[in-house]
Enzyme design. Structure first.
Site, PDB file in Angstrom:
ATOM      1  N   TYR A 116       0.755  -1.164   0.130  1.00 23.96           N
ATOM      2  CA  TYR A 116       0.005   0.024  -0.042  1.00 23.96           C
ATOM      3  C   TYR A 116       0.813   1.266   0.215  1.00 23.96           C
ATOM      4  O   TYR A 116       2.066   1.318   0.629  1.00 23.96           O
ATOM      5  CB  TYR A 116      -0.848  -0.024   1.182  1.00 23.96           C
ATOM      6  CG  TYR A 116      -1.763   1.190   1.325  1.00 23.96           C
ATOM      7  CD1 TYR A 116      -2.877   1.069   0.599  1.00 23.96           C
ATOM      8  CD2 TYR A 116      -1.540   2.361   2.158  1.00 23.96           C
ATOM      9  CE1 TYR A 116      -3.597   2.279   0.204  1.00 23.96           C
ATOM     10  CE2 TYR A 116      -2.115   3.558   1.966  1.00 23.96           C
ATOM     11  CZ  TYR A 116      -3.529   3.480   1.324  1.00 23.96           C
ATOM     12  OH  TYR A 116      -4.258   4.720   1.236  1.00 23.96           O
ATOM     13  N   TRP A 118       1.215   5.710  -1.597  1.00 24.88           N
ATOM     14  CA  TRP A 118       0.940   6.572  -2.537  1.00 24.88           C
ATOM     15  C   TRP A 118       1.969   6.824  -3.620  1.00 24.88           C
ATOM     16  O   TRP A 118       1.887   7.281  -4.893  1.00 24.88           O
ATOM     17  CB  TRP A 118       0.752   8.140  -1.796  1.00 24.88           C
ATOM     18  CG  TRP A 118      -0.816   8.390  -1.638  1.00 24.88           C
ATOM     19  CD1 TRP A 118      -1.466   7.638  -0.953  1.00 24.88           C
ATOM     20  CD2 TRP A 118      -1.481   9.461  -1.996  1.00 24.88           C
ATOM     21  NE1 TRP A 118      -2.840   8.081  -0.538  1.00 24.88           N
ATOM     22  CE2 TRP A 118      -2.813   9.218  -1.263  1.00 24.88           C
ATOM     23  CE3 TRP A 118      -1.456  10.500  -2.720  1.00 24.88           C
ATOM     24  CZ2 TRP A 118      -3.914  10.213  -1.263  1.00 24.88           C
ATOM     25  CZ3 TRP A 118      -2.266  11.634  -2.744  1.00 24.88           C
ATOM     26  CH2 TRP A 118      -3.670  11.252  -2.261  1.00 24.88           C
TER      27      TRP A 118
HETATM   28  N1  LIG Z   1      -2.096   7.939  12.562  1.00 19.59           N
HETATM   29  C1  LIG Z   1      -2.421   8.053  11.336  1.00 19.59           C
HETATM   30  N2  LIG Z   1      -1.866   7.143  10.275  1.00 19.59           N
HETATM   31  C2  LIG Z   1      -2.422   7.463   9.265  1.00 19.59           C
HETATM   32  C3  LIG Z   1      -3.212   8.434   8.872  1.00 19.59           C
HETATM   33  C4  LIG Z   1      -3.967   9.043   9.721  1.00 19.59           C
HETATM   34  O1  LIG Z   1      -4.671   9.975   9.556  1.00 19.59           O
HETATM   35  N3  LIG Z   1      -3.344   9.030  11.184  1.00 19.59           N
HETATM   36  N4  LIG Z   1      -3.610   8.375   7.381  1.00 19.59           N
HETATM   37  C5  LIG Z   1      -3.570   7.199   6.720  1.00 19.59           C
HETATM   38  C6  LIG Z   1      -3.581   7.545   5.131  1.00 19.59           C
HETATM   39  S1  LIG Z   1      -5.134   8.340   4.879  1.00 19.59           S
HETATM   40  C7  LIG Z   1      -2.923   7.003   4.278  1.00 19.59           C
HETATM   41  S2  LIG Z   1      -3.458   7.450   2.576  1.00 19.59           S
HETATM   42  C8  LIG Z   1      -1.654   6.584   4.561  1.00 19.59           C
HETATM   43  C9  LIG Z   1      -0.499   7.055   3.642  1.00 19.59           C
HETATM   44  O2  LIG Z   1       0.690   6.326   3.701  1.00 19.59           O
HETATM   45  P1  LIG Z   1       1.647   5.741   2.599  1.00 19.59           P
HETATM   46  O3  LIG Z   1       0.877   6.241   1.173  1.00 19.59           O
HETATM   47  O4  LIG Z   1       2.391   4.601   2.725  1.00 19.59           O
HETATM   48  O5  LIG Z   1       2.718   7.306   2.920  1.00 19.59           O
HETATM   49  P2  LIG Z   1       3.790   8.212   1.865  1.00 19.59           P
HETATM   50  O6  LIG Z   1       4.654   8.683   2.678  1.00 19.59           O
HETATM   51  O7  LIG Z   1       3.114   8.707   0.759  1.00 19.59           O
HETATM   52  O8  LIG Z   1       4.528   6.597   1.068  1.00 19.59           O
HETATM   53  C10 LIG Z   1       4.881   6.664   0.136  1.00 19.59           C
HETATM   54  C11 LIG Z   1       6.430   6.068  -0.352  1.00 19.59           C
HETATM   55  O9  LIG Z   1       6.792   5.917  -1.518  1.00 19.59           O
HETATM   56  C12 LIG Z   1       7.865   6.466  -1.764  1.00 19.59           C
HETATM   57  N5  LIG Z   1       8.015   6.808  -3.252  1.00 19.59           N
HETATM   58  C13 LIG Z   1       7.627   7.977  -3.761  1.00 19.59           C
HETATM   59  N6  LIG Z   1       7.890   7.591  -5.167  1.00 19.59           N
HETATM   60  C14 LIG Z   1       8.444   6.613  -5.309  1.00 19.59           C
HETATM   61  C15 LIG Z   1       8.809   5.655  -6.642  1.00 19.59           C
HETATM   62  O10 LIG Z   1       8.788   6.275  -7.707  1.00 19.59           O
HETATM   63  N7  LIG Z   1       9.227   4.431  -6.478  1.00 19.59           N
HETATM   64  C16 LIG Z   1       9.284   3.814  -5.208  1.00 19.59           C
HETATM   65  N8  LIG Z   1       9.736   2.633  -5.183  1.00 19.59           N
HETATM   66  N9  LIG Z   1       9.003   4.652  -4.005  1.00 19.59           N
HETATM   67  C17 LIG Z   1       8.628   5.716  -4.142  1.00 19.59           C
HETATM   68  C18 LIG Z   1       8.366   7.651  -0.750  1.00 19.59           C
HETATM   69  O11 LIG Z   1       9.601   7.928  -0.551  1.00 19.59           O
HETATM   70  C19 LIG Z   1       7.329   7.049   0.412  1.00 19.59           C
HETATM   71  O12 LIG Z   1       8.410   6.309   1.368  1.00 19.59           O
HETATM   72  O13 LIG Z   1      -1.231   6.894   5.932  1.00 19.59           O
HETATM   73  C20 LIG Z   1      -2.163   6.616   6.894  1.00 19.59           C
HETATM   74  N10 LIG Z   1      -1.739   6.703   8.261  1.00 19.59           N
HETATM   75  N1  LIG Z   2      -1.137  18.336   2.741  1.00 17.85           N
HETATM   76  C1  LIG Z   2      -1.764  17.200   2.811  1.00 17.85           C
HETATM   77  N2  LIG Z   2      -2.820  16.948   2.312  1.00 17.85           N
HETATM   78  C2  LIG Z   2      -3.415  15.701   2.266  1.00 17.85           C
HETATM   79  C3  LIG Z   2      -2.827  14.631   2.831  1.00 17.85           C
HETATM   80  C4  LIG Z   2      -1.397  14.939   3.321  1.00 17.85           C
HETATM   81  O1  LIG Z   2      -0.358  14.013   3.684  1.00 17.85           O
HETATM   82  N3  LIG Z   2      -0.852  16.088   3.213  1.00 17.85           N
HETATM   83  N4  LIG Z   2      -3.208  13.480   2.971  1.00 17.85           N
HETATM   84  C5  LIG Z   2      -4.193  13.021   1.684  1.00 17.85           C
HETATM   85  C6  LIG Z   2      -5.015  11.853   1.899  1.00 17.85           C
HETATM   86  S1  LIG Z   2      -4.000  10.398   1.772  1.00 17.85           S
HETATM   87  C7  LIG Z   2      -6.061  11.811   2.394  1.00 17.85           C
HETATM   88  S2  LIG Z   2      -6.768  10.074   3.052  1.00 17.85           S
HETATM   89  C8  LIG Z   2      -7.002  13.007   3.002  1.00 17.85           C
HETATM   90  C9  LIG Z   2      -7.439  12.897   4.315  1.00 17.85           C
HETATM   91  O2  LIG Z   2      -8.429  13.791   4.574  1.00 17.85           O
HETATM   92  P1  LIG Z   2      -9.337  14.064   5.840  1.00 17.85           P
HETATM   93  O3  LIG Z   2      -9.330  12.558   6.592  1.00 17.85           O
HETATM   94  O4  LIG Z   2     -10.296  14.839   5.977  1.00 17.85           O
HETATM   95  O5  LIG Z   2      -8.073  14.789   6.694  1.00 17.85           O
HETATM   96  P2  LIG Z   2      -7.367  14.951   8.285  1.00 17.85           P
HETATM   97  O6  LIG Z   2      -6.502  16.127   8.231  1.00 17.85           O
HETATM   98  O7  LIG Z   2      -7.002  13.589   8.560  1.00 17.85           O
HETATM   99  O8  LIG Z   2      -8.625  15.025   9.097  1.00 17.85           O
HETATM  100  C10 LIG Z   2      -9.457  16.332   8.760  1.00 17.85           C
HETATM  101  C11 LIG Z   2      -9.734  17.035  10.187  1.00 17.85           C
HETATM  102  O9  LIG Z   2     -10.720  16.010  10.800  1.00 17.85           O
HETATM  103  C12 LIG Z   2     -10.584  16.136  12.319  1.00 17.85           C
HETATM  104  N5  LIG Z   2     -10.895  15.184  12.993  1.00 17.85           N
HETATM  105  C13 LIG Z   2     -10.271  14.141  13.654  1.00 17.85           C
HETATM  106  N6  LIG Z   2     -10.919  13.188  14.089  1.00 17.85           N
HETATM  107  C14 LIG Z   2     -12.156  13.641  14.288  1.00 17.85           C
HETATM  108  C15 LIG Z   2     -13.346  13.525  14.867  1.00 17.85           C
HETATM  109  O10 LIG Z   2     -13.685  12.218  15.577  1.00 17.85           O
HETATM  110  N7  LIG Z   2     -14.678  14.053  14.832  1.00 17.85           N
HETATM  111  C16 LIG Z   2     -14.440  15.298  13.952  1.00 17.85           C
HETATM  112  N8  LIG Z   2     -15.704  16.095  13.820  1.00 17.85           N
HETATM  113  N9  LIG Z   2     -13.526  15.865  13.441  1.00 17.85           N
HETATM  114  C17 LIG Z   2     -12.376  14.940  13.540  1.00 17.85           C
HETATM  115  C18 LIG Z   2      -8.991  16.827  12.516  1.00 17.85           C
HETATM  116  O11 LIG Z   2      -9.078  17.923  13.358  1.00 17.85           O
HETATM  117  C19 LIG Z   2      -8.839  16.976  11.077  1.00 17.85           C
HETATM  118  O12 LIG Z   2      -7.793  18.220  10.907  1.00 17.85           O
HETATM  119  O13 LIG Z   2      -5.925  14.106   2.957  1.00 17.85           O
HETATM  120  C20 LIG Z   2      -5.221  14.386   1.747  1.00 17.85           C
HETATM  121  N10 LIG Z   2      -4.526  15.514   1.658  1.00 17.85           N
HETATM  122 MO   LIG Z   3      -5.087   8.409   2.553  1.00 17.56          MO
END
Ligand SMILES: Nc1nc2c(c(=O)[nH]1)N[C@H]1C(S)=C(S)[C@@H](COP(=O)(O)OP(=O)(O)OC[C@H]3O[C@@H](n4cnc5c(=O)[nH]c(N)nc54)[C@H](O)[C@@H]3O)O[C@H]1N2
Ligand SMILES: Nc1nc2c(c(=O)[nH]1)N[C@H]1C(S)=C(S)[C@@H](COP(=O)(O)OP(=O)(O)OC[C@H]3O[C@@H](n4cnc5c(=O)[nH]c(N)nc54)[C@H](O)[C@@H]3O)O[C@H]1N2
Ligand SMILES: [Mo]
Length: 774
Positions: A116, A118
């Site tokens: 998994y 991005w």
């Molecule tokens: N506590 C907590 N944990 C969370 C979340 C949260 O809200 N709270 N959010 C979750 C969510 S929504 C998401 S989507 C995940 C995201 O988790 P990930 O998608 O796993 O996070 P990234 O840091 O985007 O990881 C991408 C990796 O790919 C590598 N990479 C970039 N380009 C390339 C390439 O061309 N080739 C190769 N081989 N590697 C490359 C980067 O260096 C990086 O290490 O995290 C989740 N974890």
């Molecule tokens: N700059 C930047 N943008 C991103 C990403 C990133 O890593 N960096 N990640 C991308 C990805 S993979 C995803 S999935 C999306 C995620 O998009 P979201 O899930 O919408 O983003 P978050 O910032 O995790 O959460 C939004 C807000 O929800 C609030 N929140 C948390 N828990 C609760 C709750 O129980 N109740 C309520 N009412 N509010 C709560 C927090 O204060 C938080 O700031 O963002 C995307 N956009």
């Molecule tokens: Mo995500």
């Protein structure tokens, strides 16, 4: 805008935007926002100082213990060992021999290729697709289902609305909201930090403008969130500082008020929904003897009963958009908030009307609410996976820990296979997974871990074989994404650093040795694949009335804009206009406030209608040991862990550690000031951070963004599990419920204290010890 001949640099694209890349003597010196982007993100510039620095992986590397002793249980050495630099032919031989050993001895299901993550933008060099295509060409792998973003919604919404993705992409446009929405109730706020990003790339950032124009035109915003900063200050939102994890209770309290005061739209409910009566029995207490009224909701949410009733009346009185952030799904029982919000939206009867109803993810990405028809880009085909075994994506640690054990998921029962080899490219589980201390232990169990990475993050440090990947600036590609008008030619701007190769080149070499070259490459190189992908994109676009130029002309200009005028979008309009002809893909064709299908699974935590369970950890229940709720939301200065080591993210740290926001009252009783080195801890782990004292968080809540590279201490008994501030050493690793088994990171109680121990050095951005093979 500058005249074209004055524009400097080649184009590139990333999940955080499109940029002009300026080079000097073959090195990248700056990334400047695309001239057609009105609001470019500063995240891009962060790559410049790390593209070729000490954190760059420049040659194939093998963990010393693995090289010396061969494959096998790593007993804690993964993540603690030195690396040996080896030649490419040697690395390829090691990987090929190990893949063959595992395949012949245990079968392909012993390979976990869920991988998994991005990775980076680009239709061809998408690392995860490359890996899956490669593994499929050699017999398949154990795969993963759903995402970390919103697994609970991906599983639940098909039961309730017939589909999830079309509901996300079909979000009502900002233009419509601006014209028609009186009240925008934002559960989880609408933070513009997230609007910097769309998966696949962004050509034009419009989220912030969309929001500001709506408020300027009179749309009132209510920010339902533990963080005031989840809505821009200029938008003058009312702030309902709810207990994290209690949105379902608020929504039930609203539903109760609507019902009690005769404000529910019974005609809408009977025409467009099924199961309201069943839900009502639960709402009014016929099922469990508890009325879910505003007084009940007050106790669960920390908001006053009067405030809940007022909100319900305000919502019924005017055109109301209910916006639900994706974070609401990443918590214990994360299936329920969307279901409850859909029930309330149905009671309001405004679904399908301009500016009313519901929106999934205005908080999350630039694309949601953007009013463009994207250019439907072709993708690299992944082939077919003959292996049947899978996990819900966030069950990775359970998979490694408990081979042979059964798990439940969406009405099915699966069995965890025994994994001998993990192959990961383009994701970082040491960023994304919960309870990293537990995961790190589980990560030792397989015989071998192979990773493609470009930088020495924790994912690379915890591998046995690290193959150095080229970055998006070092190869050619094509970028496009949903609801963005641009197709971008990502032109190679620099040679790959050191000996790094694109994932495609690496897999081509491996496929060659494994006798699968033809299957994997189809005889094509990068240029030939881009031609195929472009021409397929051109054909698809043509079928939608979009005329793309030929590939050479597109490459020369670098971008194409789909200038076709768009009808602003209204979610569920077609269904509202004609619910028979445009029936939903649910069993009844209607909105299922009660789902027979889900009820038939027999999960008592998920009885088939919107349902409140007390979360496993939350502020609504006294917790003397760990009294603070930790919110680990998305970071402002990066995407996940990507570019955490770059200048833009590093500048946001305080004394090198990740900032954590704490309310002044909580800070005072603990003697914490701005900049204090603090330790955040619970029964799962502990990390160090720098404090930021601010009343933008609710009392009792701490906010620590994700993304700080995991930095476990070297050895011995330590009182910290991460020296840098990765919240995932604290978060819980349990599925949302048996229905979707999604991640539940937001459900997390901790405590915080001034750190008085000996201050350990921060090594997150320091590469491991590397030796040359002699
Ligand atoms: N506590 C907590 N944990 C969370 C979340 C949260 O809200 N709270 N959010 C979750 C969510 S929504 C998401 S989507 C995940 C995201 O988790 P990930 O998608 O796993 O996070 P990234 O840091 O985007 O990881 C991408 C990796 O790919 C590598 N990479 C970039 N380009 C390339 C390439 O061309 N080739 C190769 N081989 N590697 C490359 C980067 O260096 C990086 O290490 O995290 C989740 N974890
Ligand atoms: N700059 C930047 N943008 C991103 C990403 C990133 O890593 N960096 N990640 C991308 C990805 S993979 C995803 S999935 C999306 C995620 O998009 P979201 O899930 O919408 O983003 P978050 O910032 O995790 O959460 C939004 C807000 O929800 C609030 N929140 C948390 N828990 C609760 C709750 O129980 N109740 C309520 N009412 N509010 C709560 C927090 O204060 C938080 O700031 O963002 C995307 N956009
Ligand atoms: Mo995500």
């Amino acid at each position: 805008m500058k005249p074209e001949h004055e524009i400097e640099g080649t184009l590139t694209s990333s999940h955080w935007g499109t940029y002009r890349v300026c080079t000097k003597d073959g090195s990248v010196v700056a990334l400047k926002g695309f001239e057609r982007d009105e609001d470019p993100s500063p995240i891009g510039q962060g790559i410049v100082d790390v593209l070729d620095g000490p954190t760059r992986i420049k040659a194939p590397m093998v963990r010393r213990g693995w090289l010396e002793n061969g494959p096998g249980h790593a007993k804690g050495e993964r993540g603690a060992d030195d690396f040996i630099e080896v030649s490419w032919p040697r690395a390829i031989k090691l990987v090929v021999e190990e893949l063959n050993r595992v395949r012949s001895r245990y079968g392909n299901q012993a390979i976990y290729g869920g991988s998994y993550g991005w990775s980076s933008a680009g239709r061809f060099h998408h690392a995860q697709s490359q890996l899956k295509r490669f593994l499929n060409s050699i017999g398949g792998y154990t795969y993963s289902l759903n995402t970390y973003s919103y697994a609970a919604a991906e599983v639940t919404l098909p039961h309730v609305l017939g589909d999830f993705y079309s509901m996300v992409n079909g979000a009502t446009s900002w233009e419509v909201i601006k014209e028609h929405t009186d009240l925008f109730v934002a559960f989880g706020g609408a933070p513009t930090k997230n609007g910097q990003v769309t998966n696949g790339g962004v050509g034009r950032h419009v989220q912030k403008r969309g929001m500001l124009e709506a408020t300027a035109n009179g749309t009132k915003v209510v920010n339902v969130s533990p963080l005031r900063s989840d809505v821009l200050e200029e938008m003058n939102a009312d702030w309902l500082a709810i207990y994290p994890g209690s949105d379902v209770a608020l929504l039930l309290g609203i539903a109760y008020t609507l019902q009690e005061e005769g404000l529910a739209d019974t005609e809408f409910l009977s025409t467009y929904t099924v199961g309201y009566e069943k839900f009502l029995e639960y709402l009014v207490g016929k099922v469990d003897g508890i009325k879910k009224d505003s007084a009940w909701a007050e106790v669960k949410t920390g908001l006053s009963a009067a405030c809940i009733r007022d909100l319900a009346r305000d919502m019924a009185r005017q055109r109301t958009m209910i916006s639900v952030s994706w974070s609401l799904t990443r918590q214990d029982n994360g299936e329920q908030p969307y279901w409850a919000a859909i029930a309330v939206a149905s009671m309001l009867g405004q679904l399908g009307l301009p500016g009313g109803g519901i929106g999934f993810g205005y908080s999350a990405m630039n694309a949601i609410g953007a009013n463009y028809q994207g250019i439907p880009g072709a993708a690299l085909p992944q082939g077919n996976n003959p292996v049947q075994s899978f996990i819900p994506v966030a069950r990775i640690t359970d998979l490694l820990m408990n081979p042979g054990e059964k798990f439940e998921y969406n009405g099915r029962t699966g069995t965890y296979p025994e994994i001998k080899l993990i192959y990961w490219a383009g994701g970082n589980p040491f960023h994304h997974h919960q309870d990293l201390v537990r995961m790190r232990e589980a990560w030792q169990k397989p015989d071998t871990v192979i990773v493609h990475e470009w930088c020495w993050n924790a994912q690379a440090k915890h591998a046995d074989i690290v193959l150095p990947a080229a970055t998006f600036l070092e190869r050619n590609d094509i970028a496009s994404s949903s609801r963005d008008p641009f197709l971008i030619y990502m032109q190679k701007a620099a040679e790959p650093a050191g000996q790094s190769l694109s994932d495609y080149e690496i897999f081509s070499k491996l496929a060659e040795e494994l006798g699968a070259r033809e299957d994997f490459t189809e005889g094509r190189d990068e240029e030939q694949w881009l031609n195929v992908i472009y021409n397929e994109t051109r054909e698809k676009a043509g079928a939608n009335g979009i005329e793309l130029p030929d590939f050479e002309a597109f490459k020369k200009k670098g971008w194409f804009e789909n200038a076709m005028p768009q009808e602003p979008q209204v979610l569920l309009k077609a269904f509202r206009d004609d619910p028979k002809a445009n029936a939903l893909r649910t069993p009844s064709g209607k909105i299922e406030i009660f789902s027979e299908t889900v009820a038939s699974f027999g999960y008592e935590e998920c009885p088939g209608y919107p349902f409140w369970n007390d979360p496993k950890e939350w502020l609504g229940q006294a917790n003397p040991e760990y009294p603070m709720h930790l919110i680990s939301n998305q970071p402002r200065t990066k995407l996940h862990s990507q570019l955490d080591h770059g200048s833009h993210s590093r500048n946001s740290k305080i004394n090198g550690r990740e900032p954590i926001v704490i309310h002044p009252i909580d800070a005072k009783i603990r003697n914490i000031n701005d900049g204090t080195l603090v330790r955040i801890f619970n029964g799962r782990g502990a990390c160090l951070c720098s404090a930021v004292v601010s009343d933008e968080v609710r009392q009792g809540v701490l906010q620590l963004s994700t993304g700080a590279w995991f930095d476990p201490p070297e050895a011995g008994n330590s009182d910290v599990s991460c020296r840098h501030g990765n919240p995932n050493v604290l978060t819980r690793d349990e599925g949302t419920s048996r229905l979707s088994q999604g991640p539940s990171a937001m459900t997390c109680m901790v405590d915080i204290e001034v750190y008085c121990g000996e201050v350990p050095p921060m090594k997150a951005h320091t590469p491991p010890v590397i030796r040359r093979e002699t």
